[in-house]
Structures are given as structure tokens and as C-alpha cells.
Design an enzyme around this catalytic site. Structure first.
Site, mmCIF file in Angstrom:
data_model
loop_
_atom_site.group_PDB
_atom_site.id
_atom_site.type_symbol
_atom_site.label_atom_id
_atom_site.label_comp_id
_atom_site.label_asym_id
_atom_site.label_seq_id
_atom_site.Cartn_x
_atom_site.Cartn_y
_atom_site.Cartn_z
ATOM 1 N N ASN A 216 0.848 -1.191 0.000
ATOM 2 C CA ASN A 216 0.000 0.000 0.000
ATOM 3 C C ASN A 216 0.883 1.239 0.000
ATOM 4 O OD1 ASN A 216 0.499 0.847 2.833
ATOM 5 N ND2 ASN A 216 -0.476 -1.127 3.262
ATOM 6 N N ARG A 217 0.264 2.406 -0.049
ATOM 7 C CA ARG A 217 1.015 3.641 -0.289
ATOM 8 C C ARG A 217 1.461 4.351 0.988
ATOM 9 N NH1 ARG A 217 -2.659 7.214 -3.268
ATOM 10 N NH2 ARG A 217 -0.849 8.577 -3.339
#
Ligand SMILES: Cc1cc2nc3c(=O)[nH]c(=O)nc-3n(C[C@H](O)[C@H](O)[C@H](O)COP(=O)(O)O)c2cc1C
Length: 411
Positions: A216-217
Site C-alpha cells: 500500500n502507499r
């Protein structure tokens, strides 16, 4: 001195005689370049490592060691009295002992007795010197009196030795100084002193094969901001960090992990002794059901196999339900894209934590950015909006809400 000059925060940089004295030059540079008026006060031993000319040229101020220089200015009293912050980096075992016992045989020790502003020590020495009961008792004495003593880092020491005792990265000592100065009169409170907090940060990566993962970011910036602000408020901090490039914050015990299951294990273990657990990491809800030991290959004329997912452990719910210590405070984070507050309230109830920081994912907010904006929901029904600003500001508000809830935590 004109007004503009006086408005610059005055910092005394004490440098004692350790091999890490050269790193204080970088700290000095960062302090002056960010607009602080810095007076360096080295000890005579420190000048064996870095000369007076370097300190005075870099600071733009005289850098004497003795009370007998410029006596008409009474420097042994004035320098301490006029300071907004005193930071001693590196602080030798000898300097910690002198400060703990109130000795005043040179300009720096006199300054430490006359200063009424926050005082930060960044000790650096061999592991044996750091672990010696004499040093540990001196550190405890200084902390009890309100000084902020940053835990040394673990790593390479003088020569070939490694262990605990290394001076943290000067950029990170600078970050602590900024946090302490930013807290202004509240800096003296040290409202997390004697508390152990566990913080998770960054994103997990769930491997599919040796080269691919489900990630994920999350950048880790919010969790690291929580760690830095907790150190500046006197806490012992364990940071469980997933996949981030960020440097270790000063004074923080960093445990690096990769997957959600590793994060689960590390957080549960560290939480056993914690007064508060703040789960800022972006933990994958799912992981690939199977891990392929060799790289998954493209086969001509054939569609790829679909990726089956399984659920990861719900760490926030588990830590909230099990509370390793009576009164332990648990804080979660929820990144939402729509129906932000309604989803946040439902999540708070479902997870059973004390506080839930709800932020909307968007451009320049939450992931990757240095700024954030959130509403902190509490189990007692209260809501605290935190306006758009640096992630450190949100972190400070989280601690402001955690501190009163710690009152009942068994020590
Ligand atoms: C090469 C060398 C490196 C040293 N490094 C350290 C150190 O990293 N930490 C420390 O506490 N003492 C260190 N010392 C010992 C101190 O210099 C010594 O205790 C001195 O009296 C400290 O004086 P001060 O506290 O007034 O600066 C070192 C000594 C030498 C010769």
C-alpha cells in the site's frame, strides 16, 4: 542587537569530549540555517576533537570553554539565563555525572545550572560506560529533574566496536530540538515521562513470489511523527516500522518488519509492557493465500491464475480486546475515502479501541504527504477535529488525548 535578532530562538549547544563531537557540527549547521541564534559551549576535552575556530565560525558567536573569559559579561550566568533551549550533544558519561551532581567547574556545567529552559542531553559513549549503574543512575536523576535524555542509538562505536551508545543521527537530534522548542512553555511538562509507548508505522508487504508483493502507499511519516513527538514528551518509544525509507528517529527503539503477520507478532510482544499502543501502520487486511517460491512466469497463450486472498489477523481489535496491562490506552487509525465519519464511528465500535484517528485519503493528505487533517473520535463519544497541517501537529493532539486517559494505567 536589533529586534529581528532577538526574535531568533536562542539555543546553547553544549559539546562534551566524545568522539562524536564532529557530528555536532551538522547539528549546529541545521540549527543556524533554520534561524536559531546558537552559542556553542564546548568543554576543554571537546576541543581535542573539534577546535574552537570551527565552533565560532559556524555559529557566528564566541565559543569559549571557561568562566574566566569575557568575565565582564558574566558568561557563566548570562548564557544559561538567556537560553530558550540547551542541548548537549554529544553528552559524555563525565558530563552526565557532573550535571547530575550539580558540579560547575567550566562554562558548560555553569550554564546547565543557570538555565531555566528545557535541557536535552544526547549521550554517546561505549556500551559499557552507558550501561554502568553509575551512568544509569545519573541519567535517571537528570530525567527525574525534567531533563530530556535521549536514548543512544545502537550501531558502530569508536573503532570496530558496535553496540548501544552511538550518537543518533544529528538530523534526528535536530528534530527533537525543534519539537521541544515548538512546545514552548509546555516543554517542561514531559507528560509522557516514565511511560512506554508502542507505535506502528508504514505499510506492510504481502509477498506473492520472490519479486512481487501486495502493498500500500503508506510512507510511515505519520507514525514517525508520533514517535518523534512522544520522545520530545519524555516517553520510552518502541516503533514497529514496516517498509519505509525514513531514518530512525533519535531515542527510539525501531523494530523493522515486512508483513502483517510479522507486524502482529512484534506489536503484541512490545505491547505486553506498554502504557499506550498507537497503530498508525497501514496493515494489509488480506494476503495471497499461497506464496510461490519461484518467480511466477508468463506462459504464452495462457491467462494467469487468479490470486486467491486470505485474511490477516486484526491486530487493532486483538490489542484492544486483550489489553496487556490494566488501563492500557489503544489508538487506531482509519483511512477512509467516503462516509468518513460514519465509517469511522462504526470502526471505533467494532475494534474497541479508545481513540480512532479518522482521515480522509486524498491529494496532499494522508499517504505520502507531510501534512494531514483528521477527526479523532473517542470511545466516550467526543470528537476532536485537527485542521490541515504538519503530521507532527496531529501527533501532538493524539498525545494530548492519550495523556489524560493514561491516568488509570497501572505503572
Ligand atoms: C579518543 C577518545 C574518545 C572518547 N570518546 C568518548 C565518548 O564517546 N563518550 C564518553 O563519554 N567519553 C569519551 N571519551 C572520554 C572523555 O573524553 C573523558 O571522560 C573526558 O574527561 C570528558 O570530558 P568532558 O565531559 O568535560 O567533555 C573519549 C576519550 C578519548 C581519548
Amino acid at each position: 542587537m536589533d529586534k529581528r535578532e532577538r526574535e531568533r530562538p536562542r539555543v546553547v549547544l553544549g559539546v562534551s569530549g566524545g568522539i562524536a563531537a564532529y557530528k555536532a557540527c551538522e547539528l549546529l549547521r541545521r540549527l543556524t540555517e533554520s534561524g536559531h541564534d546558537v552559542r556553542v559551549v564546548p568543554t576543554a576535552s571537546a576541543l581535542h576533537f573539534v577546535g574552537e575556530a570551527t565552533w565560532s565560525a559556524l555559529s557566528g558567536n564566541p565559543a569559549g570553554t571557561e568562566v574566566w573569559e569575557s568575565v565582564h559579561e558574566v558568561p557563566h550566568v548570562r548564557i544559561g539565563q538567556g537560553a530558550d533551549l540547551v542541548v548537549v550533544a554529544p553528552a559524555t558519561a563525565d558530563m552526565l555525572a557532573k550535571a547530575a551532581h550539580g558540579l560547575a567547574d567550566d562554562l558548560l556545567t555553569n550554564t546547565l545550572l543557570t538555565a531555566r529552559c528545557p535541557v536535552v542531553f544526547a549521550p554517546a559513549m561505549h556500551t559499557e560506560m552507558w550501561e554502568h549503574p553509575a551512568t544509569q543512575e545519573n541519567v535517571a536523576t537528570l530525567r527525574r529533574r525534567g531533563a530530556l535524555v535521549i536514548e543512544p542509538a545502537v550501531g558502530r562505536l569508536t573503532g570496530v566496536d558496535t553496540g548501544k551508545g552511538r550518537l543518533p543521527d544529528p538530523a534526528e537530534i535536530f528534530a527533537v530540538c525543534r519539537r521541544v522548542l515548538a512546545r514552548g512553555p509546555r516543554a517542561a511538562e514531559q507528560d509522557l515521562a516514565g511511560r512506554h509507548v508502542v507505535i506502528s508505522a508504514g505499510g506492510t508487504r504481502e509477498p506473492l513470489d520472490p519479486v512481487r508483493y501486495l502493498g500500500n502507499r503508506s510512507s510511515g511519516k505519520q507514525g514517525y511523527a508520533l514517535a518523534r513527538t512522544a520522545v520530545a514528551r519524555g516517553a520510552r518509544v518502541t516503533l514497529v516500522a514496516g517498509n519505509t525509507e525514513l531514518p530512525d528517529p533519535a531515542g527510539v527503539d525501531v523494530i523493522r518488519i515486512g508483513t502483517a503477520r510479522q507486524l502482529h507478532e512484534a506489536v503484541v510482544k512490545a505491547a505486553a509492557e506498554a502504557d499506550a499502543v498507537v497503530m498508525a501502520a497501514a496493515v494489509a487486511d488480506f494476503r495471497p493465500a499461497a506464496y510461490t517460491t519461484g518467480k511466477i512466469k508468463k506462459v504464452e497463450g495462457q491467462e494467469p491464475e487468479p490470486v486467491a486472498l486470505v485474511r490477516n489477523p486484526d491486530i487493532l481489535a486483538e490489542v484492544s480486546a486483550e489489553r496487556a496491562r490494566r488501563g492500557q490506552v489503544v489508538v487506531g487509525f482509519a483511512a477512509e475515502t467516503d462516509d468518513v465519519l460514519a465509517n469511522g464511528r462504526a470502526k471505533l465500535a467494532r475494534k474497541g479501541c479508545d481513540l480512532l484517528v479518522v482521515n480522509e485519503v486524498g491529494e496532499h493528505k494522508a499517504f505520502g504527504s507531510a501534512e494531514n487533517e483528521a477527526v479523532i473520535l473517542a470511545a466516550d463519544g467526543s470528537e476532536t477535529p485537527v485542521p490541515y497541517g504538519p503530521k507532527e501537529d496531529l501527533a501532538e493532539t493524539v498525545w494530548d488525548l492519550v495523556v489524560p486517559r493514561l491516568a488509570d494505567t497501572e505503572r
